[in-house]
Design a protein around this motif. Structure first.
Motif, PDB file in Angstrom:
ATOM      1  N   SER A  21       0.995  -1.241  -0.027  1.00  0.00           N
ATOM      2  CA  SER A  21       0.152   0.029  -0.071  1.00  0.00           C
ATOM      3  C   SER A  21       0.892   1.173  -0.164  1.00  0.00           C
ATOM      4  CB  SER A  21      -1.063  -0.061   1.227  1.00  0.00           C
ATOM      5  OG  SER A  21      -1.476   1.282   1.079  1.00  0.00           O
ATOM      6  N   PHE A  22       1.997   1.162   0.849  1.00  0.00           N
ATOM      7  CA  PHE A  22       2.696   2.505   0.834  1.00  0.00           C
ATOM      8  C   PHE A  22       3.416   2.680  -0.465  1.00  0.00           C
ATOM      9  CE2 PHE A  22       5.471   5.448   2.576  1.00  0.00           C
ATOM     10  CZ  PHE A  22       6.823   5.206   2.009  1.00  0.00           C
ATOM     11  N   ALA A  23       4.126   1.525  -1.131  1.00  0.00           N
ATOM     12  CA  ALA A  23       4.399   1.584  -2.368  1.00  0.00           C
ATOM     13  C   ALA A  23       3.627   2.005  -3.421  1.00  0.00           C
ATOM     14  CB  ALA A  23       5.233   0.308  -3.124  1.00  0.00           C
ATOM     15  N   GLN A  24       2.260   1.570  -3.345  1.00  0.00           N
ATOM     16  CA  GLN A  24       1.083   2.367  -4.493  1.00  0.00           C
ATOM     17  C   GLN A  24       1.032   3.778  -4.215  1.00  0.00           C
ATOM     18  OE1 GLN A  24      -2.104  -0.275  -3.624  1.00  0.00           O
ATOM     19  NE2 GLN A  24      -1.319  -1.753  -5.345  1.00  0.00           N
ATOM     20  N   ASP A  25       0.995   4.130  -2.899  1.00  0.00           N
ATOM     21  CA  ASP A  25       0.715   5.302  -2.677  1.00  0.00           C
ATOM     22  C   ASP A  25       1.988   6.257  -3.092  1.00  0.00           C
ATOM     23  OD1 ASP A  25      -1.693   4.988  -1.454  1.00  0.00           O
ATOM     24  OD2 ASP A  25      -0.812   5.019   0.547  1.00  0.00           O
ATOM     25  N   GLU A  26       3.014   5.857  -2.823  1.00  0.00           N
ATOM     26  CA  GLU A  26       4.523   6.447  -3.235  1.00  0.00           C
ATOM     27  C   GLU A  26       4.494   6.829  -4.755  1.00  0.00           C
ATOM     28  OE1 GLU A  26       8.847   6.396  -1.622  1.00  0.00           O
ATOM     29  OE2 GLU A  26       8.070   4.484  -2.233  1.00  0.00           O
ATOM     30  N   GLN A  27       3.767   5.793  -5.515  1.00  0.00           N
ATOM     31  CA  GLN A  27       3.997   5.710  -6.834  1.00  0.00           C
ATOM     32  C   GLN A  27       2.970   6.520  -7.620  1.00  0.00           C
ATOM     33  OE1 GLN A  27       6.745   4.315  -8.835  1.00  0.00           O
ATOM     34  NE2 GLN A  27       7.881   4.203  -6.895  1.00  0.00           N
ATOM     35  N   THR A  28       1.909   6.991  -6.778  1.00  0.00           N
ATOM     36  CA  THR A  28       0.573   7.742  -7.508  1.00  0.00           C
ATOM     37  C   THR A  28       1.176   8.633  -8.193  1.00  0.00           C
ATOM     38  OG1 THR A  28      -0.543   6.821  -5.997  1.00  0.00           O
ATOM     39  CG2 THR A  28      -1.650   8.604  -7.014  1.00  0.00           C
ATOM     40  N   ALA A  29       0.825   8.958  -9.376  1.00  0.00           N
ATOM     41  CA  ALA A  29       1.058   9.980 -10.297  1.00  0.00           C
ATOM     42  C   ALA A  29      -0.162  11.033 -10.185  1.00  0.00           C
ATOM     43  CB  ALA A  29       1.144   9.562 -11.721  1.00  0.00           C
ATOM     44  N   LEU A  30       0.278  12.257 -10.577  1.00  0.00           N
ATOM     45  CA  LEU A  30      -0.770  13.469 -10.452  1.00  0.00           C
ATOM     46  C   LEU A  30      -2.024  12.920 -11.039  1.00  0.00           C
ATOM     47  CD1 LEU A  30      -1.033  16.303  -9.295  1.00  0.00           C
ATOM     48  CD2 LEU A  30      -0.475  16.889 -11.804  1.00  0.00           C
ATOM     49  N   VAL A  31      -2.191  12.501 -12.295  1.00  0.00           N
ATOM     50  CA  VAL A  31      -3.203  11.917 -12.929  1.00  0.00           C
ATOM     51  C   VAL A  31      -2.613  10.430 -13.415  1.00  0.00           C
ATOM     52  CG1 VAL A  31      -4.534  13.657 -13.078  1.00  0.00           C
ATOM     53  CG2 VAL A  31      -2.767  13.161 -14.884  1.00  0.00           C
ATOM     54  N   PRO A  32      -3.361   9.261 -13.531  1.00  0.00           N
ATOM     55  CA  PRO A  32      -2.791   8.252 -14.234  1.00  0.00           C
ATOM     56  C   PRO A  32      -2.636   7.906 -15.527  1.00  0.00           C
ATOM     57  CG  PRO A  32      -4.971   7.723 -13.299  1.00  0.00           C
ATOM     58  CD  PRO A  32      -4.742   9.478 -12.888  1.00  0.00           C
ATOM     59  N   LEU A  33      -2.232   9.049 -16.195  1.00  0.00           N
ATOM     60  CA  LEU A  33      -2.249   9.071 -17.612  1.00  0.00           C
ATOM     61  C   LEU A  33      -0.996   9.104 -18.402  1.00  0.00           C
ATOM     62  CD1 LEU A  33      -5.101  11.762 -18.348  1.00  0.00           C
ATOM     63  CD2 LEU A  33      -5.484   9.313 -18.014  1.00  0.00           C
ATOM     64  N   PRO A  34      -0.710   8.058 -19.162  1.00  0.00           N
ATOM     65  CA  PRO A  34       0.802   7.868 -19.810  1.00  0.00           C
ATOM     66  C   PRO A  34       1.030   8.954 -20.449  1.00  0.00           C
ATOM     67  CG  PRO A  34      -0.608   6.028 -20.116  1.00  0.00           C
ATOM     68  CD  PRO A  34      -1.477   6.980 -19.605  1.00  0.00           C
ATOM     69  N   SER A  35       0.379   9.843 -21.035  1.00  0.00           N
ATOM     70  CA  SER A  35       0.877  11.068 -21.803  1.00  0.00           C
ATOM     71  C   SER A  35       1.224  12.193 -20.962  1.00  0.00           C
ATOM     72  CB  SER A  35      -0.620  11.575 -22.738  1.00  0.00           C
ATOM     73  OG  SER A  35      -1.544  11.810 -21.781  1.00  0.00           O
ATOM     74  N   VAL A  36       0.598  11.993 -19.663  1.00  0.00           N
ATOM     75  CA  VAL A  36       1.063  13.297 -18.832  1.00  0.00           C
ATOM     76  C   VAL A  36       2.394  12.865 -18.081  1.00  0.00           C
ATOM     77  CG1 VAL A  36       0.378  14.806 -16.804  1.00  0.00           C
ATOM     78  CG2 VAL A  36      -1.301  14.068 -18.495  1.00  0.00           C
ATOM     79  N   ASP A  37       3.439  13.093 -18.409  1.00  0.00           N
ATOM     80  CA  ASP A  37       4.566  12.454 -17.714  1.00  0.00           C
ATOM     81  C   ASP A  37       4.868  13.207 -16.214  1.00  0.00           C
ATOM     82  OD1 ASP A  37       5.202  14.986 -18.310  1.00  0.00           O
ATOM     83  OD2 ASP A  37       7.158  14.452 -19.511  1.00  0.00           O
ATOM     84  N   ASP A  38       5.046  12.233 -15.120  1.00  0.00           N
ATOM     85  CA  ASP A  38       5.254  12.619 -13.707  1.00  0.00           C
ATOM     86  C   ASP A  38       6.482  11.611 -13.406  1.00  0.00           C
ATOM     87  OD1 ASP A  38       5.051  13.142 -11.257  1.00  0.00           O
ATOM     88  OD2 ASP A  38       2.977  12.826 -10.899  1.00  0.00           O
ATOM     89  N   PHE A  39       7.376  12.444 -13.099  1.00  0.00           N
ATOM     90  CA  PHE A  39       8.632  11.911 -12.483  1.00  0.00           C
ATOM     91  C   PHE A  39       8.976  11.891 -11.068  1.00  0.00           C
ATOM     92  CE2 PHE A  39      10.374  13.282 -16.852  1.00  0.00           C
ATOM     93  CZ  PHE A  39       9.727  12.253 -17.585  1.00  0.00           C
ATOM     94  N   THR A  40       7.878  12.343 -10.336  1.00  0.00           N
ATOM     95  CA  THR A  40       7.968  12.584  -8.840  1.00  0.00           C
ATOM     96  C   THR A  40       7.769  11.556  -8.012  1.00  0.00           C
ATOM     97  OG1 THR A  40       5.475  13.254  -8.539  1.00  0.00           O
ATOM     98  CG2 THR A  40       7.112  14.969  -9.273  1.00  0.00           C
ATOM     99  N   LYS A  41       6.888  10.440  -8.671  1.00  0.00           N
ATOM    100  CA  LYS A  41       6.363   9.155  -7.915  1.00  0.00           C
ATOM    101  C   LYS A  41       5.890   9.366  -6.758  1.00  0.00           C
ATOM    102  CE  LYS A  41      10.459   6.560  -9.654  1.00  0.00           C
ATOM    103  NZ  LYS A  41      11.530   5.537  -9.450  1.00  0.00           N
ATOM    104  N   GLY A  42       5.096  10.664  -6.753  1.00  0.00           N
ATOM    105  CA  GLY A  42       4.027  10.814  -5.550  1.00  0.00           C
ATOM    106  C   GLY A  42       4.662  11.668  -4.657  1.00  0.00           C
ATOM    107  N   ASN A  43       6.103  12.073  -4.699  1.00  0.00           N
ATOM    108  CA  ASN A  43       6.781  12.957  -3.731  1.00  0.00           C
ATOM    109  C   ASN A  43       6.717  14.167  -4.088  1.00  0.00           C
ATOM    110  OD1 ASN A  43       7.104  10.201  -2.115  1.00  0.00           O
ATOM    111  ND2 ASN A  43       8.794  10.017  -3.762  1.00  0.00           N
ATOM    112  N   ASP A  44       6.539  15.175  -3.061  1.00  0.00           N
ATOM    113  CA  ASP A  44       6.888  16.482  -3.163  1.00  0.00           C
ATOM    114  C   ASP A  44       8.442  16.857  -3.407  1.00  0.00           C
ATOM    115  OD1 ASP A  44       4.248  17.030  -2.874  1.00  0.00           O
ATOM    116  OD2 ASP A  44       4.314  17.834  -1.058  1.00  0.00           O
ATOM    117  N   GLY A  45       8.806  17.784  -4.318  1.00  0.00           N
ATOM    118  CA  GLY A  45       9.934  18.257  -4.284  1.00  0.00           C
ATOM    119  C   GLY A  45      10.480  18.229  -5.803  1.00  0.00           C
TER     120      GLY A  45
END
Length: 275
Positions: A21-45
């Motif tokens: 569950s922690f890993a899934q939360d940590e990996q949550t993208a801003l929106v789960p769309l492949p065309s919207v790249d998000d390299f933050t893996k759910g983390n601020d910064g």
């Protein structure tokens, strides 16, 4: 002893699922769309992605010539909650998630324009180069369900020569929340006369230089298109991505002497390393 063993087993199972569950939360993208790249893996910064893509595409809009081109990939991103500020190649922008279903994206982007030597066959000789320009890109997506399975998309490009608008519907495959998987978009594209003539019009001076008839296009429907995007994590740091795009021009565009094909197409694949 059996009770102790059972208790330890329950604690172990709970621990495993807690980690998942922690890993899934940590990996949550801003929106789960492949065309919207998000390299933050759910983390601020800060987050950084650097890579390279290979494109096989039309030489210019309306061209029947195709070729390969290498393009840098990735972005520098800074995330704070539901907001991401980014610098990606030739675009500087912000995107934000609101009310879980609205995604807004505002970017200042650079358009390289078109050069005569984009055509190896000389089809653009005498037309001159179109100017490089900076454009403002405004985009929004609205999810039609809670998990972004379906959405509406709208985009406006302005600030350069003319205005272009895009409206469509998207669908996401798979159930990942980390921005991987694949999606498809069906869109209709519209432009005003200034934008239309920037790419497909021929003025009097160009007509005299090329022998092509003067062409002055009006605004309205430009094309319909389909776009497929794929993204997958090969490891914690390596990501592979791909895209296929097809745009079929309206009869007005096809009637321009510059349009030697009734469509534009592109296929690309690449890799990104996430720091």
């Amino acid at each position: 002893m059996k009770k102790l063993s059972g208790l330890l087993l329950i604690m172990f199972i709970q621990g495993v699922f807690s980690q998942i569950s922690f890993a899934q939360d940590e990996q949550t993208a801003l929106v789960p769309l492949p065309s919207v790249d998000d390299f933050t893996k759910g983390n601020d910064g800060w987050a950084f992605g650097l890579g390279l893509g290979i494109e096989y595409e039309s030489a210019y809009e309306g061209s029947d010539e195709f070729g390969f081109e290498a393009q840098p990939a990735g972005a520098v991103q800074w995330r704070s909650g539901d907001d991401i500020f980014y610098f990606a190649g030739e675009a500087l922008g912000w995107r934000g998630l609101r009310a879980d279903r609205w995604l807004f994206d505002v970017a200042v982007a650079f358009d390289e324009g078109r050069e005569e030597d984009d055509s190896d066959e000389g089809y653009l000789d005498g037309l001159g180069d179109t100017e490089e320009e900076t454009e403002l890109v405004l985009q929004t997506r609205y999810a039609l369900d809670d998990d972004w399975r379906y959405w509406l998309v709208g985009r406006v490009v302005t600030g350069g020569e003319g205005n272009l608008g895009l409206f469509g519907l998207g669908y996401r495959f798979g159930y990942q929340l980390d921005g991987t998987g694949s999606e498809i978009n069906l869109v209709g594209v519209f432009h005003d006369s200034e934008y239309a003539n920037k790419g497909f019009g021929i003025n009097a001076q160009q007509s005299a230089a090329t022998g092509l008839p003067e062409t002055n296009l009006s605004g309205g429907f430009r094309s319909f298109g389909i776009d497929y995007t794929y993204r997958y994590y090969l490891s914690d740091n390596w990501q592979i991505f791909g895209e296929a795009l097809y745009e079929h021009f309206s009869s007005d565009i096809q009637g321009s002497p510059i349009a030697r094909s009734d469509y534009e197409a592109e296929v690309s694949i690449g890799f990104i390393y996430i720091f």
